[in-house]
Write an enzyme that holds these catalytic residues in place. Structure first.
Site, PDB file in Angstrom:
ATOM      1  CG  ASN A 122      -1.714   1.151   1.523  1.00 54.33           C
ATOM      2  OD1 ASN A 122      -2.546   1.858   0.315  1.00 54.33           O
ATOM      3  ND2 ASN A 122      -2.161   1.918   2.550  1.00 54.33           N
ATOM      4  CG  ASP A 129      -2.810   3.351   6.895  1.00 53.63           C
ATOM      5  OD1 ASP A 129      -2.824   2.822   5.724  1.00 53.63           O
ATOM      6  OD2 ASP A 129      -3.617   4.280   7.021  1.00 53.63           O
ATOM      7  CG  HIS A 166      -0.503   6.025   4.672  1.00 46.13           C
ATOM      8  ND1 HIS A 166      -1.898   6.095   4.794  1.00 46.13           N
ATOM      9  CD2 HIS A 166      -0.425   6.976   5.676  1.00 46.13           C
ATOM     10  CE1 HIS A 166      -2.307   6.944   6.033  1.00 46.13           C
ATOM     11  NE2 HIS A 166      -1.173   7.345   6.424  1.00 46.13           N
ATOM     12  CB  SER A 200       5.205   5.092   4.177  1.00 46.76           C
ATOM     13  OG  SER A 200       5.436   6.156   5.044  1.00 46.76           O
TER      14      SER A 200
HETATM   15  C1  GAR Z   1      -2.669   9.040  -2.932  1.00 40.45           C
HETATM   16  O1  GAR Z   1      -2.347  10.368  -2.330  1.00 40.45           O
HETATM   17  C2  GAR Z   1      -2.494   7.866  -1.843  1.00 40.45           C
HETATM   18  O2  GAR Z   1      -1.452   8.013  -1.105  1.00 40.45           O
HETATM   19  C3  GAR Z   1      -3.657   7.942  -1.097  1.00 40.45           C
HETATM   20  O3  GAR Z   1      -4.691   8.148  -1.622  1.00 40.45           O
HETATM   21  C4  GAR Z   1      -4.161   8.983  -2.818  1.00 40.45           C
HETATM   22  C5  GAR Z   1      -4.771   8.441  -4.003  1.00 40.45           C
HETATM   23  O4  GAR Z   1      -4.394   8.939  -5.148  1.00 40.45           O
HETATM   24  N1  GAR Z   1      -4.169   6.850  -0.182  1.00 40.45           N
HETATM   25  C6  GAR Z   1      -4.467   6.927   1.098  1.00 40.45           C
HETATM   26  O5  GAR Z   1      -4.697   7.715   1.731  1.00 40.45           O
HETATM   27  C7  GAR Z   1      -4.454   5.170   1.574  1.00 40.45           C
HETATM   28  N2  GAR Z   1      -4.613   5.564   3.066  1.00 40.45           N
HETATM   29  P1  GAR Z   1      -4.516   8.265  -6.589  1.00 40.45           P
HETATM   30  O6  GAR Z   1      -5.653   7.495  -6.744  1.00 40.45           O
HETATM   31  O7  GAR Z   1      -4.341   9.437  -7.618  1.00 40.45           O
HETATM   32  O8  GAR Z   1      -3.533   7.454  -6.831  1.00 40.45           O
END
Ligand code: GAR
Length: 198
Positions: free
Chosen positions: A109, A147, A111, A138
């Protein structure tokens, strides 16, 4: 050349991290290929992008379903595509422990915080609010706790005077797009090596 590791990417929305993972597969020496992009949200913008790149997509609306019941469906889609490693890329649902156990050590994942700081949501607002001088992202192995699994890679950015959650998110996202494909490639290469020595 040994076959590439078969990766399934799970998304819920925009899919920009998934797009950066797809871009990485264009390098001939990339140790993985993306064989499925799956989503709990049939309207996720990232699905249309993956489809336009000729990648198989799968979507099912999770609403109205029990978590474990939905996870069994997405699990069957991943296994049907012979996925060997799962990459969560903006997948905004908790996973059932059955799903995580079924893919033990094979789910990554990304995060948007320097774990173990700021698990959960609103990571950038919380980092700014706390007066931190840096933030980041991360990549970690997924375990049943949110997480919480072992961190395999991190990237840091400064928090600048006047930053808002939006400006910080943009700075961190650029790093996410660099970090995630590189971390996935390293983990995929490790799995391929362990296959050879088995
Ligand atoms: C990203 O910033 C990712 O790190 C976060 O959501 C966004 C998705 O963007 N993920 C989380 O918060 C998971 N807990 P994307 O759909 O453009 O990749």
């Amino acid at each position: 050349m040994s076959p590439k590791l078969r990766v399934g990417v799970m998304i819920s929305g925009r899919g920009s991290n998934m797009a950066s993972i797809l871009a990485a597969t264009e390098a001939p020496d990339c140790p993985f290929e993306v064989v499925l992009v799956a989503s709990n949200n049939p309207d996720a913008a990232g699905l249309a992008f993956a489809d336009s790149k000729g990648i198989a997509i799968w979507a099912h609306d999770h609403r109205g379903m029990k978590r474990a019941e939905f996870d069994r469906l997405i699990d069957a889609a991943l296994r049907g595509a012979n996925v060997e490693m799962v990459a969560l890329a903006g997948y905004m649902r908790l996973l059932s422990s059955e799903f995580v156990d079924g893919w033990k050590g094979r789910i990554l994942n990304i995060h948007p915080s320097l774990l173990p700081k700021y698990k959960g949501l609103d990571t950038h607002a919380r980092a700014i609010e706390a007066g931190d001088s840096e933030a980041g992202c991360s990549v970690h192995v997924v375990t049943p706790e949110l997480d919480d699994g072992p961190v395999v890679a991190q990237a840091r950015v400064p928090i600048l005077p006047g930053d808002t959650p939006e400006t910080l998110a943009e700075r961190v996202l650029k790093e996410e797009h660099r970090l995630y494909p590189a971390a996935l490639a390293k983990c995929a290469a490790d799995v391929i090596r362990s296959r050879k020595s088995a």
